[in-house]
Scaffold this active site. Structure first.
Site, PDB file in Angstrom:
ATOM      1  N   GLU A  41      -1.166  -8.258   9.419  1.00 39.27           N
ATOM      2  CA  GLU A  41      -2.593  -8.142   7.948  1.00 39.27           C
ATOM      3  C   GLU A  41      -3.884  -8.307   8.963  1.00 39.27           C
ATOM      4  O   GLU A  41      -4.036  -9.366   9.421  1.00 39.27           O
ATOM      5  CB  GLU A  41      -2.669  -8.102   6.898  1.00 39.27           C
ATOM      6  CG  GLU A  41      -3.636  -7.367   5.639  1.00 39.27           C
ATOM      7  CD  GLU A  41      -2.900  -8.455   4.426  1.00 39.27           C
ATOM      8  OE1 GLU A  41      -3.110  -6.970   3.303  1.00 39.27           O
ATOM      9  OE2 GLU A  41      -2.649  -8.956   4.886  1.00 39.27           O
ATOM     10  N   LYS A 113      -0.658   0.717   2.039  1.00 43.08           N
ATOM     11  CA  LYS A 113      -1.018  -0.757   0.577  1.00 43.08           C
ATOM     12  C   LYS A 113      -0.627   0.047  -0.591  1.00 43.08           C
ATOM     13  O   LYS A 113      -1.443   0.706  -1.238  1.00 43.08           O
ATOM     14  CB  LYS A 113      -1.747  -1.867   1.634  1.00 43.08           C
ATOM     15  CG  LYS A 113      -1.738  -3.091   0.394  1.00 43.08           C
ATOM     16  CD  LYS A 113      -2.133  -4.001   1.098  1.00 43.08           C
ATOM     17  CE  LYS A 113      -2.079  -5.517  -0.045  1.00 43.08           C
ATOM     18  NZ  LYS A 113      -2.848  -6.593   1.028  1.00 43.08           N
ATOM     19  N   CYS A 154       1.994  -7.529   2.536  1.00 36.74           N
ATOM     20  CA  CYS A 154       1.121  -8.606   2.914  1.00 36.74           C
ATOM     21  C   CYS A 154       1.433  -8.818   0.466  1.00 36.74           C
ATOM     22  O   CYS A 154       3.460  -9.495   0.724  1.00 36.74           O
ATOM     23  CB  CYS A 154      -0.020  -9.141   2.569  1.00 36.74           C
ATOM     24  SG  CYS A 154      -0.934 -10.851   1.877  1.00 36.74           S
TER      25      CYS A 154
END
Length: 269
Positions: A41, A113, A154
């Site tokens: 990321e 995301k 993440c």
């Protein structure tokens, strides 16, 4: 059998330097006969402030970061999962977008995301991604030379229902490009990654940022590849570099047949 590689970085606010380092690490992965490489990321930019990413954001399909990754994927004949890149949305924010490039340099998939990191880690460490990022809404899977991958990023790691949905859509592997903090990483990184692998009998490929950044943020590192039984096949603790491991889908198929917990669900999502 195919081979996957992870790139670990300690990205800065200098996009040119980050891209140059990413290129060198991708070449190392190619030299180690990887078929697919995962970048972390924020690989291209770790700004001094949360909203700095707005200035370097790109339109989907256009821009120096995307063009560089596309060219490298084609030149190196690698599938590249490009961590996250800030892509412009319809409003004043960006999407944290994970783009997948095939070995011809074409964008084969995009995942925005879904879960945003709005938390207070400790008394002096807080994050508010929603200040600059607009969350995504859609699942994303992609067929690759190493198997069918469910794309995540993440903070998604803390939401197991996302991974179960991806597994039910046929995912054999999960990718988790990350910038996990040192504090949360020490407490939860390995546990969560291994849990997502075990729960779904999937491989997990997790490329993390790994060191002290110029904006004061400290990231945990420990990029790792985990097999469907929850075993860590390889990992890198700190600093820039790569790790590689072979992906054995035949072994995964046998495991799922012999230990068919994925067929035993009685609760509907």
């Amino acid at each position: 059998m195919a081979r996957a590689a992870l790139v670990q970085m300690v990205s800065s606010a200098n996009t040119a330097e980050n891209l140059q380092q990413a290129e060198q690490l991708l070449k190392q992965a190619r030299d180690n006969e990887a078929d697919l490489v995962l970048l972390p990321e924020n690989f291209a930019f770790m700004g001094l402030h949360e909203q700095d990413k707005l200035a370097i954001s790109e339109v989907y399909g256009v821009g120096p970061i995307q063009e560089r990754l596309s060219r490298l994927a084609k030149e190196l004949r690698l599938w590249v999962i490009a961590g996250t890149i800030p892509l412009k949305s319809n409003g004043s924010k960006v999407r944290a977008s994970c783009l997948v490039y095939d070995d011809q340099g074409k964008c084969a998939a995009r995942y925005d995301k879904i879960h945003l990191f709005d938390v207070k880690v400790s008394s002096g460490e807080a994050y508010q991604e929603s200040m600059s990022i607009e969350r995504g809404h859609d699942l994303a899977l992609v067929e690759t030379p190493i198997g069918k991958i469910g794309l995540t990023v993440c903070y998604d790691l803390r939401f197991p229902e996302l991974y179960q949905l991806l597994m039910l859509e046929g995912a054999q592997l999960f990718t988790v490009p990350s910038a996990f903090t040192a504090v949360t990483g020490l407490a939860h990184w390995e546990i969560l990654l291994r849990a997502r692998a075990i729960e779904n009998l999937c491989y997990v490929l997790a490329a993390n940022q790994g060191g002290q950044h110029e904006n004061g943020r400290s990231t945990f590192g420990h990029s790792m590849i985990i097999d469907p039984w929850g075993r860590i096949l390889t990992q890198k603790e700190k600093g820039p570099g790569i790790v590689v491991a072979d992906i054995d889908l035949h072994n995964q198929k046998e495991l799922r047949q012999n230990f068919p917990c994925l067929d035993h669900h009685v609760l509907n999502l």
